[in-house]
Design a protein around this motif. Structure first.
Motif, PDB file in Angstrom:
ATOM      1  N   HIS A   1     -30.454  -2.963  27.171  1.00 57.30           N
ATOM      2  CA  HIS A   1     -30.896  -4.364  27.140  1.00 57.30           C
ATOM      3  C   HIS A   1     -29.725  -5.313  26.980  1.00 57.30           C
ATOM      4  O   HIS A   1     -29.744  -6.434  27.500  1.00 57.30           O
ATOM      5  CB  HIS A   1     -31.892  -4.564  25.995  1.00 57.30           C
TER       6      HIS A   1
ATOM      7  N   ARG B   1     -28.100  -7.012  30.069  1.00 57.46           N
ATOM      8  CA  ARG B   1     -28.767  -8.216  30.574  1.00 57.46           C
ATOM      9  C   ARG B   1     -28.377  -9.431  29.749  1.00 57.46           C
ATOM     10  O   ARG B   1     -28.055 -10.492  30.273  1.00 57.46           O
ATOM     11  CB  ARG B   1     -30.289  -8.070  30.501  1.00 57.46           C
TER      12      ARG B   1
ATOM     13  N   ILE C   1     -36.715 -12.377  28.937  1.00 60.28           N
ATOM     14  CA  ILE C   1     -35.826 -12.356  27.773  1.00 60.28           C
ATOM     15  C   ILE C   1     -36.045 -13.680  27.051  1.00 60.28           C
ATOM     16  O   ILE C   1     -35.844 -14.737  27.636  1.00 60.28           O
ATOM     17  CB  ILE C   1     -34.343 -12.272  28.179  1.00 60.28           C
TER      18      ILE C   1
ATOM     19  N   GLY D   1     -26.523 -15.526  32.769  1.00 61.14           N
ATOM     20  CA  GLY D   1     -25.991 -14.375  32.275  1.00 61.14           C
ATOM     21  C   GLY D   1     -25.051 -14.553  31.179  1.00 61.14           C
ATOM     22  O   GLY D   1     -24.414 -15.345  30.853  1.00 61.14           O
TER      23      GLY D   1
ATOM     24  N   ARG E   1     -24.979 -11.328  30.170  1.00 64.71           N
ATOM     25  CA  ARG E   1     -24.796 -12.256  31.284  1.00 64.71           C
ATOM     26  C   ARG E   1     -24.935 -13.701  30.845  1.00 64.71           C
ATOM     27  O   ARG E   1     -24.456 -14.621  31.518  1.00 64.71           O
ATOM     28  CB  ARG E   1     -25.816 -11.959  32.389  1.00 64.71           C
TER      29      ARG E   1
ATOM     30  N   LEU F   1     -37.812  -2.801  30.415  1.00 62.20           N
ATOM     31  CA  LEU F   1     -37.205  -3.718  31.376  1.00 62.20           C
ATOM     32  C   LEU F   1     -38.197  -4.271  32.389  1.00 62.20           C
ATOM     33  O   LEU F   1     -37.909  -5.267  33.061  1.00 62.20           O
ATOM     34  CB  LEU F   1     -36.051  -3.025  32.104  1.00 62.20           C
TER      35      LEU F   1
ATOM     36  N   ILE G   1     -31.554  -5.301  37.771  1.00 60.79           N
ATOM     37  CA  ILE G   1     -32.155  -6.018  36.646  1.00 60.79           C
ATOM     38  C   ILE G   1     -31.074  -6.434  35.656  1.00 60.79           C
ATOM     39  O   ILE G   1     -31.041  -7.577  35.173  1.00 60.79           O
ATOM     40  CB  ILE G   1     -33.225  -5.149  35.955  1.00 60.79           C
ATOM     41  N   GLN G   2     -30.161  -5.506  35.350  1.00 57.25           N
ATOM     42  CA  GLN G   2     -29.110  -5.813  34.381  1.00 57.25           C
ATOM     43  C   GLN G   2     -28.145  -6.875  34.890  1.00 57.25           C
ATOM     44  O   GLN G   2     -27.628  -7.674  34.113  1.00 57.25           O
ATOM     45  CB  GLN G   2     -28.343  -4.537  34.020  1.00 57.25           C
ATOM     46  N   SER G   3     -27.901  -6.882  36.189  1.00 58.49           N
ATOM     47  CA  SER G   3     -26.970  -7.857  36.760  1.00 58.49           C
ATOM     48  C   SER G   3     -27.600  -9.229  36.942  1.00 58.49           C
ATOM     49  O   SER G   3     -26.902 -10.216  37.134  1.00 58.49           O
ATOM     50  CB  SER G   3     -26.467  -7.365  38.122  1.00 58.49           C
ATOM     51  N   GLY G   4     -28.938  -9.291  36.890  1.00 60.78           N
ATOM     52  CA  GLY G   4     -29.627 -10.555  37.110  1.00 60.78           C
ATOM     53  C   GLY G   4     -30.047 -10.772  38.548  1.00 60.78           C
ATOM     54  O   GLY G   4     -30.680 -11.785  38.869  1.00 60.78           O
TER      55      GLY G   4
END
Length: 218
Positions: free
Chosen positions: A152, A155, A68, A216, A158, A54, A15-18
């Motif tokens: 958060h 994310r 987002i 990102g 990016r 998330l 999720i954080q990396s996209g």
């Protein structure tokens, strides 16, 4: 490591990396098979991600990666500004000056931000800076709040990851913050943090207006 912890760590990273973009449906059967866990630990992992904000549950059987938007990002930075300026001010009075002087030297030596390896190394340096900041302020309540914000922030970063000029400016800003902490200058540390966050937010919001938004920064 427990199966639920493995599933949580894997989904958090994606999720954080996209890799798992906002709006992606996380079907239990599919995700459990993909991650090699049963549905019970997967549900535990999804529950933790929901608590982090998330993912959201659209129905009893449908969980999706949360969006987002501009309002979310502005709200995130309002809290981030309050927390990080306070942390910088406290660190300037409590930190080991030598540690932050060494970090300032490392920021001065950052290069190759036009390549993935260079950007990854820079973000790793920021992570070490954050860890030293947490240790310096020695306040469990503040560090816990900061960690929640950073979850958060990964994310959101990016969004401007591919803007070398912003990254170069961010390097200089972090160097100034580290130097101010090393010099025990609380006012400068807090002000430099304020300027850094203002510039980061401005760039992120500009990125949202671009066709490649949500690819990102900061």
């Amino acid at each position: 490591m427990r199966a639920s912890d493995r599933a949580y760590a894997a989904l958090l990273d994606q999720i954080q990396s996209g890799d798992l973009a906002p709006g992606t449906v996380l079907a239990e059967v599919e995700q459990a098979a993909r991650l090699g866990v049963s549905r019970t630990p997967l549900r535990e992992a999804l529950g933790r991600l929901a608590a982090d904000g998330l993912v959201v549950q659209q129905s009893p059987r449908v969980t999706v990666v949360s969006d987002i938007d501009v309002a979310d990002i502005r709200a995130l930075f309002e809290v981030r500004r309050a927390l990080e300026e306070t942390a910088a001010r406290l660190a300037a009075t409590r930190a080991d000056a030598d540690v932050f002087a060494a970090l300032a030297v490392e920021f001065a030596g950052v290069g190759a931000l036009d390549r993935d390896e260079g950007r990854d190394a820079y973000y790793a340096l920021i992570a070490r800076f954050d860890a030293q900041l947490d240790a310096a302020i020695d306040n469990d309540y503040l560090t816990s709040a900061l960690r929640g914000i950073r979850t958060h922030l990964v994310r959101v970063r990016r969004l401007a990851r591919d803007i070398p000029e912003r990254l170069a400016a961010s390097v200089a800003e972090h160097r100034l913050i580290a130097s101010a902490i090393a010099d025990r200058d609380a006012d400068l540390a807090a002000h430099a943090t304020h300027v850094h966050l203002h510039n980061a937010l401005t760039t992120i919001l500009a990125s949202l207006d671009a066709p490649s938004a949500l690819k990102g920064t900061a």
